[in-house]
Enzyme design. Structure first.
Site, PDB file in Angstrom:
ATOM      1  N   CYS A 154      38.881  31.484  29.499  1.00 58.12           N
ATOM      2  CA  CYS A 154      40.225  31.288  30.051  1.00 58.12           C
ATOM      3  C   CYS A 154      41.203  32.357  29.571  1.00 58.12           C
ATOM      4  CB  CYS A 154      40.775  29.921  29.642  1.00 58.12           C
ATOM      5  SG  CYS A 154      39.848  28.529  30.276  1.00 58.12           S
ATOM      6  N   VAL A 158      43.401  34.612  32.100  1.00 56.07           N
ATOM      7  CA  VAL A 158      44.838  34.375  32.259  1.00 56.07           C
ATOM      8  C   VAL A 158      45.626  35.670  32.099  1.00 56.07           C
ATOM      9  CG1 VAL A 158      46.841  33.257  31.209  1.00 56.07           C
ATOM     10  CG2 VAL A 158      44.775  31.939  31.634  1.00 56.07           C
TER      11      VAL A 158
END
Length: 517
Positions: A154, A158
């Protein structure tokens, strides 16, 4: 506390008086803070079993409770470990990689090689290029893999790290240390898709990396060659069974992404990498006549690449259950031009005989089942073959297109199809409401159904991924005729276990005797 002369497990340890005192004191502080009201807890718990709560629960959209899926990088790690001397490399935090390694290790009871470049707070702000440059060189120097398969978590996704650019930059700075080492890279954001998406993305990246062709160079074709991609297969016995069946038809059938040996190493000297498809073999996959995927929904991007870029014949088979195995066997017969071997015919006959023996016990039994899309298509089809009723079929990571139609076509074959329901995109807390309001006889699923069993008292048959609290089930097959026999054995014997429990009260229900002379 523990006594070195008499070490006990956690279950008995926490029953000791000193631990019970700790728990009791802890509850005093909780109660004085007003955080718990035992009567209110009981009241709310009872309400959560009602139809009223079910409607509210099923309407839930923005939160997941007890997911029936894992995240993308987990699947990418499995795909990478299906290739010889390949190190999975996760571009992200060390904590994420610890999760992936422990998840697989707890299921397979084997070590899981995987590294990360340990992105920290500064990397989250400024990007992880420096981590990548140093991490890839360290990985090559320390573990000496022949291929490094890079995926993301993640954090990297991101902030928008460009994997391909980072790999190119790392190669330039490596002073030749990474020359000749394939480094496929796949974006695997954890916040979309699931572990099967990550498997697909990494398999696609690896095959493209290993099968790059320079412009103007023709690919050497071998139309007799057949590739088999297993998909996210957690049953190592299934890999073995599929290879056994394939070998009966041709020695030119190759499994691409064979992770069987990696998680089934013998006792003795430990090897970091074990088994896997040789890279030399994987580099010629593009020249095969046909590729067969055993999991359609775990290989969607890979399928698109093989059909579009490679212009190769591509088919899917799901060799779970009688019908699924028949389809796979007949497809191999068609592709190789060879008749079905007598050994397979015999195995099929033995399975059919066993199914006839057990049919009276499974017929009409109601099941709730959850798992991955392809797993569900195979096992639900087998349940229907046995006259069972799959009342609740729950797939948290259900694909948006076609899967529910395929599942509905299977359920339409059930004699009691009006009782069968498909729950795409739902989690196991949703299933809890379904089980209380429309109860079934048995559940089939992974370890996370244990809490459902404790709540509902519906017996859980552990089939799926992950299974942490039972040993060695992953060593068996659920594919092929022998795999179907395993499914039959596990499910039927669970039905008989329940029957024993229901007929053991002396002079009241003990009218069922299978052991009378």
């Amino acid at each position: 506390m523990q006594d070195v002369e008499n070490i006990v497990n956690g279950q008995k340890l926490f029953l000791k008086p000193e631990y019970q005192d700790v728990f009791k004191n802890k509850k005093q502080f909780e109660s004085s803070a007003g955080s718990t009201n035992p009567e209110k807890v009981i009241e709310v718990a009872k309400w959560t079993t009602t139809w009223e709560y079910r409607e509210k629960n099923l309407a839930r959209e923005h939160i997941t409770i007890n997911p029936a899926k894992a995240c993308q990088p987990l699947g990418a790690v499995m795909a990478a470990l299906g290739f010889e001397n390949t190190m999975p490399y996760v571009h992200g935090s060390h904590g994420c990689v610890a999760y992936f390694r422990s998840y697989f290790t707890r299921h397979f009871k084997e070590p899981t090689p995987c590294v990360s470049d340990s992105m920290s707070e500064s990397a989250a702000v400024f990007g992880g290029l420096a981590n990548m440059k140093e991490g890839l060189r360290n990985c090559k120097a320390l573990y000496k893999p022949d291929m490094i398969a890079v995926s993301t978590t993640c954090m990297a996704e991101v902030i928008g790290d460009d994997l391909n650019a980072f790999v190119i930059g790392a190669r330039k700075d490596a002073e030749g240390e990474l020359d000749g080492t394939p480094i496929p890279a796949a974006h695997t954001p954890s916040f979309v898709g699931s572990h099967i998406t990550g498997y697909d993305n990494m398999m696609n990246a690896i095959l493209q990396e290993l099968n790059m062709v320079e412009e103007g160079v023709e690919v050497e074709k071998d139309n007799e060659r057949i590739n088999i991609i297993p998909g996210f297969e957690s049953y190592l016995g299934s890999l073995k069974e599929v290879k056994k069946i394939a070998s009966m038809f041709s020695d030119k059938i190759v499994m691409i992404g064979d992770h069987e040996d990696q998680w089934n190493t013998p006792a003795g000297e430990y090897k970091l990498f074990s088994g896997g498809t040789p890279l030399a073999v994987a580099k010629t996959a593009r020249g095969a006549g046909t590729t067969i995927s055993l999991q359609k929904y775990s290989t969607q991007a890979t399928a698109k690449m093989i059909k579009g870029d490679w212009k190769q014949n591509y088919v899917t088979c799901n060799p779970i259950g009688l019908g699924g195995t028949d389809e796979f066997v007949m497809k191999l017969s068609e592709l190789t031009g060879k008749p079905v071997p007598s050994e397979l015919t015999k195995l099929r006959g033995q399975l059919v005989d066993a199914m006839q023996d057990s049919y009276p016990y499974m017929h009409g039994k109601k099941f709730a089942i959850w798992g991955d899309p392809d797993f569900l298509l195979g096992v639900v089809s087998f349940l229907v073959e046995m006259g069972a009723i799959p009342v609740h079929v729950l797939c948290h990571n259900a694909p948006r297109k076609n899967w529910e139609k395929e599942m509905q076509a299977i359920l339409d074959k059930c004699t009691f199809k009006e009782e069968c329901h498909i729950w795409g995109g739902k989690d196991l807390w949703h299933l809890r409401s379904l089980l209380f309001t429309e109860p079934v006889d048995f559940m089939i699923g992974n370890v996370y159904g244990k809490e459902l069993y404790r709540d509902t008292k519906i017996p859980l048959i552990r089939i799926g991924f992950p299974i942490f609290d039972r040993h060695h089930l992953h060593r068996y097959s659920i594919s092929g005729y022998e795999g179907a026999l395993n499914l039959l054995t596990w499910i039927t014997n669970s039905v008989l276990d329940a029957l024993d429990e229901e007929t053991k009260e002396i002079a009241k229900t003990d009218y069922f005797f299978d052991c009378v002379r």
